[in-house]
Design a protein around this motif. Structure first.
Motif, PDB file in Angstrom:
ATOM      1  N   ARG A 190       2.576 -16.088   2.654  1.00 18.21           N
ATOM      2  CA  ARG A 190       1.513 -16.209   3.659  1.00 18.21           C
ATOM      3  C   ARG A 190       1.153 -14.858   4.281  1.00 18.21           C
ATOM      4  O   ARG A 190       0.279 -14.787   5.147  1.00 18.21           O
ATOM      5  N   GLN A 191       1.819 -13.783   3.856  1.00 17.13           N
ATOM      6  CA  GLN A 191       1.538 -12.439   4.342  1.00 17.13           C
ATOM      7  C   GLN A 191       1.388 -11.529   3.124  1.00 17.13           C
ATOM      8  O   GLN A 191       2.265 -11.503   2.250  1.00 17.13           O
ATOM      9  N   VAL A 192       0.266 -10.779   3.072  1.00 16.15           N
ATOM     10  CA  VAL A 192      -0.027  -9.978   1.886  1.00 16.15           C
ATOM     11  C   VAL A 192      -0.457  -8.566   2.281  1.00 16.15           C
ATOM     12  O   VAL A 192      -0.819  -8.309   3.431  1.00 16.15           O
ATOM     13  N   ILE A 193      -0.414  -7.679   1.290  1.00 18.38           N
ATOM     14  CA  ILE A 193      -0.934  -6.314   1.409  1.00 18.38           C
ATOM     15  C   ILE A 193      -2.028  -6.181   0.361  1.00 18.38           C
ATOM     16  O   ILE A 193      -1.769  -6.368  -0.832  1.00 18.38           O
ATOM     17  N   ARG A 194      -3.246  -5.870   0.781  1.00 17.35           N
ATOM     18  CA  ARG A 194      -4.406  -5.868  -0.116  1.00 17.35           C
ATOM     19  C   ARG A 194      -4.920  -4.437  -0.318  1.00 17.35           C
ATOM     20  O   ARG A 194      -5.071  -3.666   0.635  1.00 17.35           O
ATOM     21  N   SER A 195      -5.263  -4.132  -1.562  1.00 20.52           N
ATOM     22  CA  SER A 195      -5.835  -2.816  -1.858  1.00 20.52           C
ATOM     23  C   SER A 195      -7.169  -2.620  -1.162  1.00 20.52           C
ATOM     24  O   SER A 195      -7.467  -1.519  -0.666  1.00 20.52           O
ATOM     25  N   GLN A 196      -8.005  -3.660  -1.122  1.00 15.26           N
ATOM     26  CA  GLN A 196      -9.317  -3.497  -0.499  1.00 15.26           C
ATOM     27  C   GLN A 196      -9.183  -3.170   0.982  1.00 15.26           C
ATOM     28  O   GLN A 196      -9.942  -2.349   1.519  1.00 15.26           O
ATOM     29  N   THR A 197      -8.228  -3.785   1.656  1.00 10.69           N
ATOM     30  CA  THR A 197      -8.000  -3.481   3.066  1.00 10.69           C
ATOM     31  C   THR A 197      -7.533  -2.029   3.220  1.00 10.69           C
ATOM     32  O   THR A 197      -7.993  -1.314   4.107  1.00 10.69           O
ATOM     33  N   PHE A 198      -6.618  -1.596   2.363  1.00  7.90           N
ATOM     34  CA  PHE A 198      -6.150  -0.209   2.414  1.00  7.90           C
ATOM     35  C   PHE A 198      -7.318   0.762   2.222  1.00  7.90           C
ATOM     36  O   PHE A 198      -7.453   1.756   2.941  1.00  7.90           O
ATOM     37  N   ILE A 199      -8.176   0.477   1.226  1.00  6.55           N
ATOM     38  CA  ILE A 199      -9.322   1.349   0.938  1.00  6.55           C
ATOM     39  C   ILE A 199     -10.225   1.451   2.173  1.00  6.55           C
ATOM     40  O   ILE A 199     -10.643   2.542   2.575  1.00  6.55           O
ATOM     41  N   THR A 200     -10.535   0.310   2.765  1.00  8.38           N
ATOM     42  CA  THR A 200     -11.438   0.280   3.919  1.00  8.38           C
ATOM     43  C   THR A 200     -10.823   1.004   5.122  1.00  8.38           C
ATOM     44  O   THR A 200     -11.474   1.813   5.780  1.00  8.38           O
ATOM     45  N   HIS A 201      -9.558   0.727   5.409  1.00  8.15           N
ATOM     46  CA  HIS A 201      -8.912   1.316   6.575  1.00  8.15           C
ATOM     47  C   HIS A 201      -8.697   2.818   6.390  1.00  8.15           C
ATOM     48  O   HIS A 201      -8.808   3.592   7.335  1.00  8.15           O
ATOM     49  N   LEU A 202      -8.366   3.236   5.172  1.00  7.27           N
ATOM     50  CA  LEU A 202      -8.194   4.676   4.918  1.00  7.27           C
ATOM     51  C   LEU A 202      -9.496   5.422   5.217  1.00  7.27           C
ATOM     52  O   LEU A 202      -9.475   6.495   5.847  1.00  7.27           O
ATOM     53  N   ARG A 227      -6.816   1.162  16.840  1.00  7.41           N
ATOM     54  CA  ARG A 227      -6.463  -0.230  16.518  1.00  7.41           C
ATOM     55  C   ARG A 227      -5.849  -0.301  15.128  1.00  7.41           C
ATOM     56  O   ARG A 227      -4.836  -0.981  14.927  1.00  7.41           O
ATOM     57  N   LEU A 228      -6.438   0.411  14.156  1.00  5.16           N
ATOM     58  CA  LEU A 228      -5.921   0.369  12.794  1.00  5.16           C
ATOM     59  C   LEU A 228      -4.522   0.971  12.725  1.00  5.16           C
ATOM     60  O   LEU A 228      -3.644   0.464  12.012  1.00  5.16           O
ATOM     61  N   ILE A 229      -4.289   2.062  13.440  1.00  3.60           N
ATOM     62  CA  ILE A 229      -2.963   2.672  13.456  1.00  3.60           C
ATOM     63  C   ILE A 229      -1.954   1.711  14.082  1.00  3.60           C
ATOM     64  O   ILE A 229      -0.826   1.570  13.592  1.00  3.60           O
ATOM     65  N   ALA A 230      -2.361   1.031  15.149  1.00  8.86           N
ATOM     66  CA  ALA A 230      -1.462   0.086  15.811  1.00  8.86           C
ATOM     67  C   ALA A 230      -1.134  -1.103  14.915  1.00  8.86           C
ATOM     68  O   ALA A 230      -0.066  -1.716  15.053  1.00  8.86           O
ATOM     69  N   GLU A 231      -2.021  -1.418  13.980  1.00 10.76           N
ATOM     70  CA  GLU A 231      -1.796  -2.559  13.102  1.00 10.76           C
ATOM     71  C   GLU A 231      -0.825  -2.246  11.967  1.00 10.76           C
ATOM     72  O   GLU A 231      -0.357  -3.153  11.270  1.00 10.76           O
ATOM     73  N   LEU A 232      -0.499  -0.982  11.741  1.00 10.64           N
ATOM     74  CA  LEU A 232       0.494  -0.635  10.727  1.00 10.64           C
ATOM     75  C   LEU A 232       1.866  -1.145  11.146  1.00 10.64           C
ATOM     76  O   LEU A 232       2.244  -1.043  12.319  1.00 10.64           O
ATOM     77  N   ASP A 233       2.627  -1.686  10.182  1.00  6.95           N
ATOM     78  CA  ASP A 233       3.999  -2.077  10.515  1.00  6.95           C
ATOM     79  C   ASP A 233       4.905  -0.852  10.456  1.00  6.95           C
ATOM     80  O   ASP A 233       4.443   0.272  10.214  1.00  6.95           O
ATOM     81  N   THR A 234       6.196  -1.044  10.685  1.00  7.11           N
ATOM     82  CA  THR A 234       7.107   0.098  10.779  1.00  7.11           C
ATOM     83  C   THR A 234       7.232   0.845   9.456  1.00  7.11           C
ATOM     84  O   THR A 234       7.626   2.018   9.441  1.00  7.11           O
ATOM     85  N   ARG A 235       6.878   0.213   8.346  1.00  7.17           N
ATOM     86  CA  ARG A 235       6.930   0.870   7.038  1.00  7.17           C
ATOM     87  C   ARG A 235       5.706   1.730   6.769  1.00  7.17           C
ATOM     88  O   ARG A 235       5.715   2.596   5.891  1.00  7.17           O
TER      89      ARG A 235
END
Length: 436
Positions: free
Chosen positions: A423-435, A396-404
């Protein structure tokens, strides 16, 4: 790869950025050449890279961690630690006493900041990376030892630390006295400078104690253990007397609760006190096998637990502040008038906090039933156990990545104004958790 190339500022990171990468912010609006130190900023991302490397040994992750460490080294001050931000633009750097730049620290910003786990998180990441590299990278090794030594020197003689540090304290100028409640205190914010106060606010001293314990574990240097123990002894001194045996957010030179910001009055705190109790139990866990009198760190807890249980609000939570003497919950209006009513509180600050009293008491009971030599084992990131649920989550997490290669989510930028259309953001905390 996307996060390293596009979210980083010279190897450092911020809290979040707009999905189009045009806007960035930490605890404030910043440009493309500024990184943020406070978690979940630069040290948190660096530690996420390092923990991921420890799990799967991909050299790209170690390289990313080293890049982040280099960013922190470029932001280290002559005072030993870090400010809340790191500037990489050459013109902006001229206002800071960065060690690597070699400018006269007497005329520039040179304030090590301990609140909100800023310098502490940087030290913890750097020492873990230093150990992973077997202490063979001289820049990283020297930087973290310089920071740790400066932190031990910034500790007051009574075991406390200030919120911020520029000049080292007088080791003979702070008596070791127990905290007391003043006979009178001003209900009006006095605007006093509080950076040098003995600071529990935002778990400052607790984070420093944890950092010193980690340093002792990594480097086997008795000085760091001694600093942690002195910090624990300060927490014992800072416990206020009956009938309010809790802790305040900060103490003045007389060891009495004091004002900090205009919404942080002299009071018993229901938040940081729980952190102090957790820290005292951690100190016992990590030192009981080496020190005979570690039991003193547990002695303060039963009466504190009883006090806070009797101070619970009707909904089972705790007030952030309890009035000295009366124990009535204190709040502020949106105009920052001190009040007993919670009907008109500002929304930027937690004036009511969750209670972990039952969990703290259960932990205390478990500790007392555990043999001393089984209380602590150094932990490394656990290996994930393969399961259908984990596979589905990862897919699911891999599928949620955009083309970049970005995890984009709905959200707004907090410090860019109410009119900002993001209205669309990239968050460090989300990156940390998903990584992870």
């Amino acid at each position: 790869a996307f996060f390293r190339e596009h979210a980083a500022a010279s190897g450092g990171y911020v809290y979040q950025l707009s999905a189009d990468l045009a806007k960035r912010e930490g605890e404030g609006k910043v440009g493309r050449t500024t990184a943020w130190v406070q978690p979940p900023g630069t040290p948190s991302v660096g530690l996420a890279y390092l923990d991921a490397y420890r799990r799967c040994s991909d050299p790209m992750l170690l390289e990313a961690a080293r890049e982040t460490a280099d960013a922190l080294i470029r932001g280290q001050l002559y005072s030993g630690g870090w400010d809340h931000r790191i500037e990489f633009d050459p013109q902006d750097r001229r206002g800071y006493a960065y060690r690597v730049d070699g400018r006269d620290s007497k005329k520039l910003r040179n304030t090590t900041t301990f609140d909100d786990d800023k310098s502490q998180s940087a030290m913890r990441f750097l020492m873990q990376l230093d150990r992973e590299l077997e202490f063979q990278d001289p820049k990283i090794h020297e930087s973290v030892l310089f920071a740790l030594d400066a932190t031990t020197q910034a500790q007051y003689a009574n075991g406390a630390w200030p919120q911020r540090s520029t000049e080292l304290p007088d080791p003979t100028g702070v008596p070791k006295v127990r905290a007391s409640i003043p006979e009178q205190w001003s209900r009006t914010y006095p605007g006093t400078k509080y950076a040098g106060y003995y600071t529990l606010n935002d778990n400052t001293i607790s984070d420093l104690i944890v950092t010193m314990l980690d340093a002792w574990e990594v480097y086997s240097d008795q000085r760091y253990l001694d600093a942690a123990l002195r910090g624990g002894d300060f927490l014992l001194l800072a416990q206020l007397p009956e009938p309010q045996p809790g802790w305040a957010q900060q103490y003045n030179e007389s060891m009495q609760p004091a004002w900090a910001r205009k919404f942080e009055p002299p009071a018993i705190t229901g938040s940081e006190s729980q952190g102090a109790m957790r820290t005292l139990m951690l100190l016992y866990r990590r030192t009981a096998a080496e020190t005979e009198n570690a039991g003193r760190f547990l002695d303060a807890l039963p009466r504190a637990i009883d006090y806070y249980r009797n101070s619970l609000l009707e909904d089972g939570r705790l007030a952030r502040f309890y009035e000295l003497g009366t124990n009535r919950p204190l709040f502020f209006t949106k105009d920052y008038e001190l009040t007993y009513s919670s009907d008109d509180m500002p929304t930027h600050y937690a004036f009511i906090v969750s209670s972990k009293i039952d969990a703290l008491e259960s932990e205390l009971n478990r500790i007392r039933q555990t043999p001393r030599d089984q209380l602590w084992q150094a932990k490394r990131p656990p290996a994930a156990k393969r399961s259908k649920r984990l596979d589905q989550q990862v897919q699911r997490l891999i599928a949620e990545l955009d083309t970049r290669g970005a995890w984009v989510e709905p959200g707004r930028l907090r410090y860019h104004g109410d009119d900002d259309p993001t209205r669309q953001v990239i968050r460090s905390q989300t990156f940390i958790t998903h990584l992870a």
